[in-house]
Design an enzyme around this catalytic site. Structure first.
Site, PDB file in Angstrom:
ATOM      1  CB  THR A  28      -0.936   0.023   1.221  1.00  0.00           C
ATOM      2  OG1 THR A  28      -0.133  -0.064   2.399  1.00  0.00           O
ATOM      3  CG2 THR A  28      -1.906  -1.141   1.184  1.00  0.00           C
ATOM      4  CD  GLU A 161      -6.838  13.903 -24.218  1.00  0.00           C
ATOM      5  OE1 GLU A 161      -6.538  14.513 -25.264  1.00  0.00           O
ATOM      6  OE2 GLU A 161      -7.970  13.434 -24.013  1.00  0.00           O
ATOM      7  CG  HIS A 187      -2.423   8.601 -20.638  1.00  0.00           C
ATOM      8  ND1 HIS A 187      -3.036   9.784 -20.313  1.00  0.00           N
ATOM      9  CD2 HIS A 187      -3.419   7.784 -21.035  1.00  0.00           C
ATOM     10  CE1 HIS A 187      -4.349   9.679 -20.496  1.00  0.00           C
ATOM     11  NE2 HIS A 187      -4.600   8.469 -20.927  1.00  0.00           N
ATOM     12  NE  ARG A 218      -3.367   7.058   9.790  1.00  0.00           N
ATOM     13  CZ  ARG A 218      -3.716   5.778   9.697  1.00  0.00           C
ATOM     14  NH1 ARG A 218      -3.014   4.939   8.943  1.00  0.00           N
ATOM     15  NH2 ARG A 218      -4.763   5.324  10.350  1.00  0.00           N
ATOM     16  CG  ASN A 246      -8.815   4.499  -0.180  1.00  0.00           C
ATOM     17  OD1 ASN A 246      -7.844   5.036  -0.725  1.00  0.00           O
ATOM     18  ND2 ASN A 246      -8.739   3.309   0.377  1.00  0.00           N
TER      19      ASN A 246
HETATM   20  C1  LIG Z   1      -8.376  14.968 -20.722  1.00  0.00           C
HETATM   21  C2  LIG Z   1      -8.466  13.757 -19.821  1.00  0.00           C
HETATM   22  N1  LIG Z   1      -8.824  13.919 -18.542  1.00  0.00           N
HETATM   23  C3  LIG Z   1      -8.913  12.888 -17.693  1.00  0.00           C
HETATM   24  C4  LIG Z   1      -8.636  11.602 -18.110  1.00  0.00           C
HETATM   25  C5  LIG Z   1      -8.772  10.469 -17.143  1.00  0.00           C
HETATM   26  O1  LIG Z   1      -7.575   9.802 -16.898  1.00  0.00           O
HETATM   27  P1  LIG Z   1      -7.626   8.274 -16.366  1.00  0.00           P
HETATM   28  O2  LIG Z   1      -7.903   7.431 -17.535  1.00  0.00           O
HETATM   29  O3  LIG Z   1      -6.261   8.068 -15.804  1.00  0.00           O
HETATM   30  O4  LIG Z   1      -8.680   8.204 -15.342  1.00  0.00           O
HETATM   31  C6  LIG Z   1      -8.270  11.365 -19.434  1.00  0.00           C
HETATM   32  C7  LIG Z   1      -7.986   9.998 -19.883  1.00  0.00           C
HETATM   33  O5  LIG Z   1      -7.458   9.725 -20.901  1.00  0.00           O
HETATM   34  C8  LIG Z   1      -8.197  12.473 -20.327  1.00  0.00           C
HETATM   35  O6  LIG Z   1      -7.894  12.285 -21.606  1.00  0.00           O
END
Ligand SMILES: Cc1ncc(COP(=O)(O)O)c(C=O)c1O
Length: 388
Positions: A28, A161, A187, A218, A246
């Site tokens: 964790t 992105e 990504h 915490r 969480n």
């Molecule tokens: C512009 C944008 N915001 C948020 C996200 C969300 O990211 P995740 O897939 O890591 O939740 C994405 C995902 O590709 C995105 O393109």
């Protein structure tokens, strides 16, 4: 697949990092996540970074944190300016926190928000702009930041992105009060799942740290602007101050992130080399509208909009891409207001969103990878040339 949407970028360093974590027995969130946060903040040149389990969670906590600030917190019913094209979870936290969305069209060439419409989007309730840089190409982040400052609006960057993109020498993902990143598989760096909120604002950082883990105290230092601990360990272990979640990352993801971040400059350089070839192959062909770079793109992938002036048949193009074993997708979901989820949103479109609709109806993207794609890109150009 001959030309897939994404490709793995892990090697021995990531596998060794995973083994070290497994061997340590601490699975964790712990020291590796903390080290990755420091390295990531350092890479961006910001004071703080807080890792979470996805870019979507980063957006959720970034928005939520603005509701719990001591001065001028956001409130339900406030309005937020957003682009018509972004990922669904750019918008969902806004809906979940009762914000009204003023949806602005994009520029067809950059696929980012058309900043000429910001003035029209501004209303008496506007309190925030969420900036999004689509598929690696920096939005007009400087213009939006100045507009936000002028009108006393919060400025948040969803940079999920466009990690490693730059505008006027400044990294995308550093222009906002709060800035988010995603480390999902496809990504710029991948920690399996993962995300980050980065900021120079200590209060925002500590709010996000608390919201990330149950709303407890915490993970706050003793002198936090959010809560001053009373030195009573018994109560401090389980003291709740915010309606949190969480959304902690796994320790594995932190350890992988540290290794991926080291590779980021080389991976972006490889992506940019592919981008240069893509631009060379299709940039002067008026059948296709490809993304005009604003600053330095980190080339997440390659969006193409078929030029409406040439009477295009996108279905025919899709069939040809499938035959050539080339993957494709709609550009970041297209116009968000064309999705059924809009019925849950409180929103107003600033105009008819003509460009977002054109991208929705005539656009698609193909992948970019941090490896040489000359063969794939040349084949793509041949297929498009023969089909359009
Ligand atoms: C512009 C944008 N915001 C948020 C996200 C969300 O990211 P995740 O897939 O890591 O939740 C994405 C995902 O590709 C995105 O393109």
């Amino acid at each position: 697949m001959f030309y897939d949407l994404a490709a793995p970028s892990w090697g021995a360093p990531e596998l060794d990092a995973i083994k070290r974590v497994i061997d340590s027995g601490f699975l964790t969130m712990s020291e590796y996540v903390a080290s990755f946060e420091i390295a990531f903040a350092d890479y961006l040149g910001l004071d703080h970074a807080v890792m979470v389990n996805s870019g979507s969670s980063a957006n959720l906590l970034a928005v939520a944190s603005l509701f719990f600030r001591q001065d001028r917190p956001l409130q339900r019913g406030d309005a937020v300016i957003v682009p018509a094209i972004s990922w669904a979870t750019t918008y969902h936290p806004l809906q979940q926190y009762g914000l009204k969305m003023s949806v602005v069209d994009v520029d067809l060439e950059t696929l980012n928000v058309d900043v000429r419409q910001l003035e029209a989007a501004l209303g008496p309730k506007t309190r925030m702009i969420v900036a999004v840089s689509i598929l690696g190409n920096p939005a007009a982040l400087d213009t939006m930041r100045d507009f936000a400052a002028k009108h006393d609006l919060y400025f948040m960057e969803d940079n999920c992105e466009s990690l490693d993109a730059e505008l006027n020498g400044q990294k995308a993902g550093t222009f906002g009060l709060v800035n988010t990143s995603s480390f999902f598989f496809s990504h710029h760096i991948s920690t399996i799942e993962g995300g980050m909120v980065a900021t120079n604002d200590t209060e925002a950082c500590h709010l996000v740290r608390s919201l990330r883990a149950h709303g407890w105290t915490r993970d706050l230092p003793p002198d936090s602007p959010v809560f001053v601990k009373r030195g009573d360990d018994f109560y401090e272990a389980y003291r709740f101050i915010l309606p949190g979640y969480n959304v902690r990352p796994l320790e594995l993801s932190g350890a992988i992130g540290l290794q991926q971040l080291k590779k980021l400059p080389a991976m972006t350089a490889a992506r940019r080399k592919n981008l240069a070839l893509f631009q060379e192959l299709l940039g002067d062909d008026e059948r296709f509208i490809i993304q005009r770079e604003n600053g330095k793109s980190s080339a997440f992938s390659f969006p193409i909009v078929l030029n409406p002036a040439h009477n295009p048949d996108r279905e025919k193009v899709f069939r040809a891409l499938e035959k050539a074993d080339i993957g494709y997708r709609i550009i970041t979901g297209g116009n968000i207001l064309r999705h059924d989820v809009r019925r849950f949103y409180d929103y107003e479109a600033v105009d008819d969103l003509a460009n977002a609709n054109t991208a929705h109806d005539l656009g698609f993207f193909v992948g970019n990878h941090p490896q040489d794609l000359s063969q794939q890109l040349n084949r793509l150009a041949e297929v498009l040339d023969a089909t359009c």
